[in-house]
Write an enzyme that holds these catalytic residues in place. Structure first.
Site, PDB file in Angstrom:
ATOM      1  N   ASN A 148       0.791  -1.239   0.000  1.00 26.14           N
ATOM      2  CA  ASN A 148       0.000   0.000   0.000  1.00 26.14           C
ATOM      3  C   ASN A 148       0.823   1.289   0.000  1.00 26.14           C
ATOM      4  O   ASN A 148       0.329   2.327  -0.424  1.00 26.14           O
ATOM      5  CB  ASN A 148      -1.022  -0.008   1.142  1.00 26.14           C
ATOM      6  CG  ASN A 148      -0.394  -0.008   2.512  1.00 26.14           C
ATOM      7  OD1 ASN A 148       0.693  -0.556   2.700  1.00 26.14           O
ATOM      8  ND2 ASN A 148      -1.067   0.583   3.464  1.00 26.14           N
ATOM      9  N   LYS A 171      12.363  -7.937   0.844  1.00 26.20           N
ATOM     10  CA  LYS A 171      11.354  -8.576  -0.011  1.00 26.20           C
ATOM     11  C   LYS A 171      10.124  -7.688  -0.091  1.00 26.20           C
ATOM     12  O   LYS A 171       9.407  -7.514   0.892  1.00 26.20           O
ATOM     13  CB  LYS A 171      10.924  -9.921   0.590  1.00 26.20           C
ATOM     14  CG  LYS A 171      10.044 -10.701  -0.346  1.00 26.20           C
ATOM     15  CD  LYS A 171       9.055 -11.598   0.386  1.00 26.20           C
ATOM     16  CE  LYS A 171       7.691 -10.990   0.502  1.00 26.20           C
ATOM     17  NZ  LYS A 171       7.014 -10.709  -0.745  1.00 26.20           N
ATOM     18  N   GLY A 224       2.477  -5.428   7.337  1.00 23.19           N
ATOM     19  CA  GLY A 224       1.497  -6.202   6.559  1.00 23.19           C
ATOM     20  C   GLY A 224       0.299  -6.538   7.413  1.00 23.19           C
ATOM     21  O   GLY A 224      -0.056  -5.792   8.333  1.00 23.19           O
ATOM     22  N   SER A 225      -0.312  -7.680   7.110  1.00 26.06           N
ATOM     23  CA  SER A 225      -1.558  -8.029   7.781  1.00 26.06           C
ATOM     24  C   SER A 225      -1.294  -8.591   9.178  1.00 26.06           C
ATOM     25  O   SER A 225      -0.196  -9.051   9.491  1.00 26.06           O
ATOM     26  CB  SER A 225      -2.307  -9.060   6.945  1.00 26.06           C
ATOM     27  OG  SER A 225      -1.534 -10.245   6.864  1.00 26.06           O
ATOM     28  N   GLY A 229       1.689 -11.101  10.276  1.00 27.39           N
ATOM     29  CA  GLY A 229       2.585 -10.485  11.252  1.00 27.39           C
ATOM     30  C   GLY A 229       2.717 -11.321  12.513  1.00 27.39           C
ATOM     31  O   GLY A 229       3.816 -11.508  13.037  1.00 27.39           O
ATOM     32  N   GLU A 246       4.458  -3.844  12.018  1.00 24.24           N
ATOM     33  CA  GLU A 246       3.375  -2.859  11.871  1.00 24.24           C
ATOM     34  C   GLU A 246       2.252  -3.567  11.138  1.00 24.24           C
ATOM     35  O   GLU A 246       2.461  -4.108  10.048  1.00 24.24           O
ATOM     36  CB  GLU A 246       3.833  -1.644  11.060  1.00 24.24           C
ATOM     37  CG  GLU A 246       4.796  -0.731  11.786  1.00 24.24           C
ATOM     38  CD  GLU A 246       4.265  -0.174  13.081  1.00 24.24           C
ATOM     39  OE1 GLU A 246       3.022  -0.103  13.254  1.00 24.24           O
ATOM     40  OE2 GLU A 246       5.082   0.166  13.952  1.00 24.24           O
ATOM     41  N   CYS A 280      -3.254   1.719   6.686  1.00 30.09           N
ATOM     42  CA  CYS A 280      -3.476   1.132   8.019  1.00 30.09           C
ATOM     43  C   CYS A 280      -3.944   2.190   9.000  1.00 30.09           C
ATOM     44  O   CYS A 280      -4.502   1.872  10.047  1.00 30.09           O
ATOM     45  CB  CYS A 280      -2.239   0.399   8.512  1.00 30.09           C
ATOM     46  SG  CYS A 280      -0.747   1.349   8.349  1.00 30.09           S
ATOM     47  N   GLN A 327      -8.602  -8.095  -3.248  1.00 33.20           N
ATOM     48  CA  GLN A 327      -9.017  -7.023  -2.321  1.00 33.20           C
ATOM     49  C   GLN A 327     -10.428  -6.555  -2.672  1.00 33.20           C
ATOM     50  O   GLN A 327     -11.238  -6.263  -1.791  1.00 33.20           O
ATOM     51  CB  GLN A 327      -8.021  -5.862  -2.399  1.00 33.20           C
ATOM     52  CG  GLN A 327      -8.296  -4.729  -1.437  1.00 33.20           C
ATOM     53  CD  GLN A 327      -8.165  -5.111   0.034  1.00 33.20           C
ATOM     54  OE1 GLN A 327      -7.198  -5.738   0.428  1.00 33.20           O
ATOM     55  NE2 GLN A 327      -9.162  -4.756   0.842  1.00 33.20           N
ATOM     56  N   GLU A 376     -10.584  -5.084  10.192  1.00 36.12           N
ATOM     57  CA  GLU A 376      -9.985  -4.167   9.226  1.00 36.12           C
ATOM     58  C   GLU A 376     -10.436  -4.565   7.818  1.00 36.12           C
ATOM     59  O   GLU A 376     -10.291  -5.718   7.409  1.00 36.12           O
ATOM     60  CB  GLU A 376      -8.467  -4.203   9.308  1.00 36.12           C
ATOM     61  CG  GLU A 376      -7.843  -3.145   8.407  1.00 36.12           C
ATOM     62  CD  GLU A 376      -6.321  -3.105   8.487  1.00 36.12           C
ATOM     63  OE1 GLU A 376      -5.710  -4.180   8.411  1.00 36.12           O
ATOM     64  OE2 GLU A 376      -5.767  -2.003   8.614  1.00 36.12           O
ATOM     65  N   GLU A 455       8.971   2.671  14.534  1.00 35.34           N
ATOM     66  CA  GLU A 455       9.664   3.009  13.296  1.00 35.34           C
ATOM     67  C   GLU A 455       9.753   4.532  13.193  1.00 35.34           C
ATOM     68  O   GLU A 455       8.971   5.246  13.788  1.00 35.34           O
ATOM     69  CB  GLU A 455       8.875   2.498  12.087  1.00 35.34           C
ATOM     70  CG  GLU A 455       8.708   0.989  12.090  1.00 35.34           C
ATOM     71  CD  GLU A 455       8.420   0.449  10.711  1.00 35.34           C
ATOM     72  OE1 GLU A 455       9.367   0.314   9.927  1.00 35.34           O
ATOM     73  OE2 GLU A 455       7.254   0.159  10.415  1.00 35.34           O
TER      74      GLU A 455
HETATM   75  P1  ADP Z   1      -1.366  -7.849   2.649  1.00 33.85           P
HETATM   76  O1  ADP Z   1      -2.700  -8.449   2.881  1.00 33.85           O
HETATM   77  O2  ADP Z   1      -1.258  -6.415   2.975  1.00 33.85           O
HETATM   78  O3  ADP Z   1      -0.719  -8.241   1.352  1.00 33.85           O
HETATM   79  P2  ADP Z   1       0.413  -9.695   3.929  1.00 33.85           P
HETATM   80  O4  ADP Z   1       0.665  -9.817   5.397  1.00 33.85           O
HETATM   81  O5  ADP Z   1      -0.133 -10.862   3.218  1.00 33.85           O
HETATM   82  O6  ADP Z   1      -0.476  -8.420   3.820  1.00 33.85           O
HETATM   83  O7  ADP Z   1       1.739  -9.255   3.175  1.00 33.85           O
HETATM   84  C1  ADP Z   1       2.696  -8.359   3.704  1.00 33.85           C
HETATM   85  C2  ADP Z   1       4.070  -8.847   3.289  1.00 33.85           C
HETATM   86  O8  ADP Z   1       4.332 -10.092   3.932  1.00 33.85           O
HETATM   87  C3  ADP Z   1       4.204  -9.134   1.791  1.00 33.85           C
HETATM   88  O9  ADP Z   1       5.499  -8.784   1.349  1.00 33.85           O
HETATM   89  C4  ADP Z   1       3.988 -10.626   1.731  1.00 33.85           C
HETATM   90  O10 ADP Z   1       4.550 -11.224   0.581  1.00 33.85           O
HETATM   91  C5  ADP Z   1       4.703 -11.071   2.983  1.00 33.85           C
HETATM   92  N1  ADP Z   1       4.299 -12.406   3.474  1.00 33.85           N
HETATM   93  C6  ADP Z   1       3.169 -13.079   3.212  1.00 33.85           C
HETATM   94  N2  ADP Z   1       3.181 -14.280   3.818  1.00 33.85           N
HETATM   95  C7  ADP Z   1       4.355 -14.384   4.489  1.00 33.85           C
HETATM   96  C8  ADP Z   1       4.961 -15.362   5.336  1.00 33.85           C
HETATM   97  N3  ADP Z   1       4.369 -16.525   5.592  1.00 33.85           N
HETATM   98  N4  ADP Z   1       6.172 -15.107   5.863  1.00 33.85           N
HETATM   99  C9  ADP Z   1       6.787 -13.927   5.625  1.00 33.85           C
HETATM  100  N5  ADP Z   1       6.276 -12.961   4.844  1.00 33.85           N
HETATM  101  C10 ADP Z   1       5.080 -13.165   4.272  1.00 33.85           C
END
Ligand code: ADP
Length: 474
Positions: A148, A171, A224-225, A229, A246, A280, A327, A376, A455
């Protein structure tokens, strides 16, 4: 065009690729990006390990110069990078250029921080002994970023990591590798030594998971989510890594009877719907006292209906597309749920074109117990919750599993001060949208929103350094 990983100062292609498409026009292909797996992470970590000692002990002047130059190169290319961002993520061009400038400011801020890594000298309790407390790099740091804010979030993790002498394996989200790739390119041009910064693109389940478990990665910063997380935190703890998360929000904005209606409507419109609600810090619960409720709801409904939804590259557009089909499907499920739960749903129709366009939606008559007010959604939708008075508003605002940003619109200094002191959130906004923050001060939340040190700003040092205490008898 094909875009490769950046590992050990080399551009490394992969036979497997991800096609990066414009969410506003699915026929517009931005490029194909290398799609790596665990083996690429292992190569990148080996390169980062090899580069660590020199970078950790390099003059802070070198680290300053690399980050300063990177910031300058981003500013020089802000319009082009902003356009790329708008094309791959879908926020409006104005928002995208703004985010790009933000990324540059972050690099320049941390260029300065590289020179300000001070320590303490303390008198020992033992005569003749000196004690020094210094901060050293943590080691190789894994950065996992979401789609995002595809240039600002990578920037605010990369810049402090590098400023304090760590090396990095990053990544980016699979949906938005383009801006992260450009940052790798810019760091190379800025003179960042080989192996200090490495970019590996690919799926979270493989690339992300390997970063989290790799024994040579000392710390992971993740945005991320909530679900991902929490798993990242568990895995990092099991592997003895430092971790910073976060995650989500369900940010309340309270509007009390004495609020300036123009200010409140403006803040709600921005907070709930700008960036297509994909922040977020979005204002996803508007908690409104009964005296101003009807006027506020009428004004907000009219203003939301007037927002121009469309192609982010069109200067008239105020709301770009939703980021992808998945989404969009989630948004539609919540839209249907809002009706099932008894809300009076206003707006929310689909837009025209070959992209994921939807109009903002208001869930009038919502209660705080409804799923639409607790989970959310991450789309251009917000609940309106009517309450009797300020005390009830504050209680409802704090009644959530999240705690990122919390806002109030009021002309009363007394209420604003009370709210600031009693909001259970990492950030408080008075007469401002819950989203929209500065880059030189800490960003982060409480409860289910965040985990670990803050952060951004000078507070970022806590995560990106470790403390060493030295005792010296001359
Ligand atoms: P969103 O729904 O915002 O994409 P995610 O949590 O799925 O949120 O993704 C946030 C980041 O975490 C992305 O870079 C995604 O590729 C990465 N991600 C997804 N699954 C895993 C995992 N099992 N371990 C580590 N990173 C991951």
């Amino acid at each position: 065009m094909d875009f490769a990983h950046f590992i050990g100062g080399q551009w490394v292609a992969d036979s497997d690729v991800t096609t990066n498409r414009n969410p506003a026009n699915q026929d517009d292909i931005i490029g194909t990006y290398a799609r790596g797996g665990a083996a690429r992470v292992d190569e990148a970590v080996a390169a980062a390990m090899a580069a660590l000692d020199d970078w950790a002990h390099a003059s802070p002047q070198l680290r300053h110069d690399v980050l300063e130059k990177a910031g300058a190169l981003i500013v020089e290319r802000k319009d082009e990078l902003g356009r790329l961002l708008a094309r791959e993520e879908g926020k409006t061009l104005a928002e995208a250029v703004g985010e790009t400038v933000r990324a540059a400011q972050v690099f320049k801020f941390f260029a300065g921080e590289a020179l300000r890594n001070t320590g303490d000298a303390v008198a020992s309790v033992r005569p003749g002994v000196e004690v020094m407390i210094e901060r050293e790099p943590v080691g190789v740091i894994g950065l996992i970023t979401p789609w995002n804010f595809p240039i600002a979030i990578p920037a605010w993790k990369m810049a402090p990591a590098l400023a304090f002498g760590n090396t990095v394996v990053m990544k980016p989200a699979e949906l938005t590798p383009g801006c992260a790739w450009e940052l790798a390119n810019i760091l190379e041009q800025a003179g960042c030594p080989a192996g200090v910064f490495n970019l590996v693109m690919g799926p979270g389940s493989q690339v992300g998971a390997r970063i989290v478990e790799h024994p040579d990665i000392a710390a992971v910063s993740f945005t991320g989510s909530v679900a991902t997380g929490r798993q990242v935190a568990v895995d990092c703890a099991a592997n003895g890594k430092k971790v910073q998360l976060e995650m989500g929000g369900k940010n309340p904005m309270v509007v009390v009877d004495d609020a300036d209606l123009d200010v409140a409507v403006g803040a709600a419109l921005n907070g709930a719907f700008f960036s297509t609600g994909q922040r977020c810090t979005a204002s996803s619960r508007l908690i409104v006292t009964k005296g101003i409720h009807d006027a506020f709801l009428d004004r907000l409904t009219a203003a939301a209906a007037d927002l121009v939804v469309g192609d982010p590259l069109d200067p008239k557009t105020q709301i770009g597309p939703v980021v992808d089909q998945s989404q969009m499907d989630q948004n539609m499920r919540y839209l249907a749920l809002a009706s099932e739960e008894g809300c009076d749903v206003r707006g929310g129709g689909l837009g025209n074109g070959n992209g994921f366009f939807m109009h903002p939606a208001i869930f009038a008559g919502a209660s705080n117990a409804m799923r639409v007010s607790r989970e959310e959604i991450f789309g251009p939708m917000t609940s309106i919750i009517k309450v009797d008075d300020y005390d009830e508003a504050l209680a409802v605002a704090n009644d959530t599993e999240f705690g990122l940003s919390s806002g109030i619109c009021t002309t009363s200094l007394k209420l604003a001060s009370h709210f600031r002191r009693h909001a259970k959130a990492g950030m408080v906004m008075v007469n401002l949208p819950t989203a929209g923050v500065d880059y030189h001060v800490p960003f982060g939340g409480r409860k289910g929103s965040s985990y670990g040190p803050r952060e951004q700003g000078s507070y970022a040092r806590e995560f990106y350094t470790v403390v060493k205490t030295s005792y010296i008898a001359p």
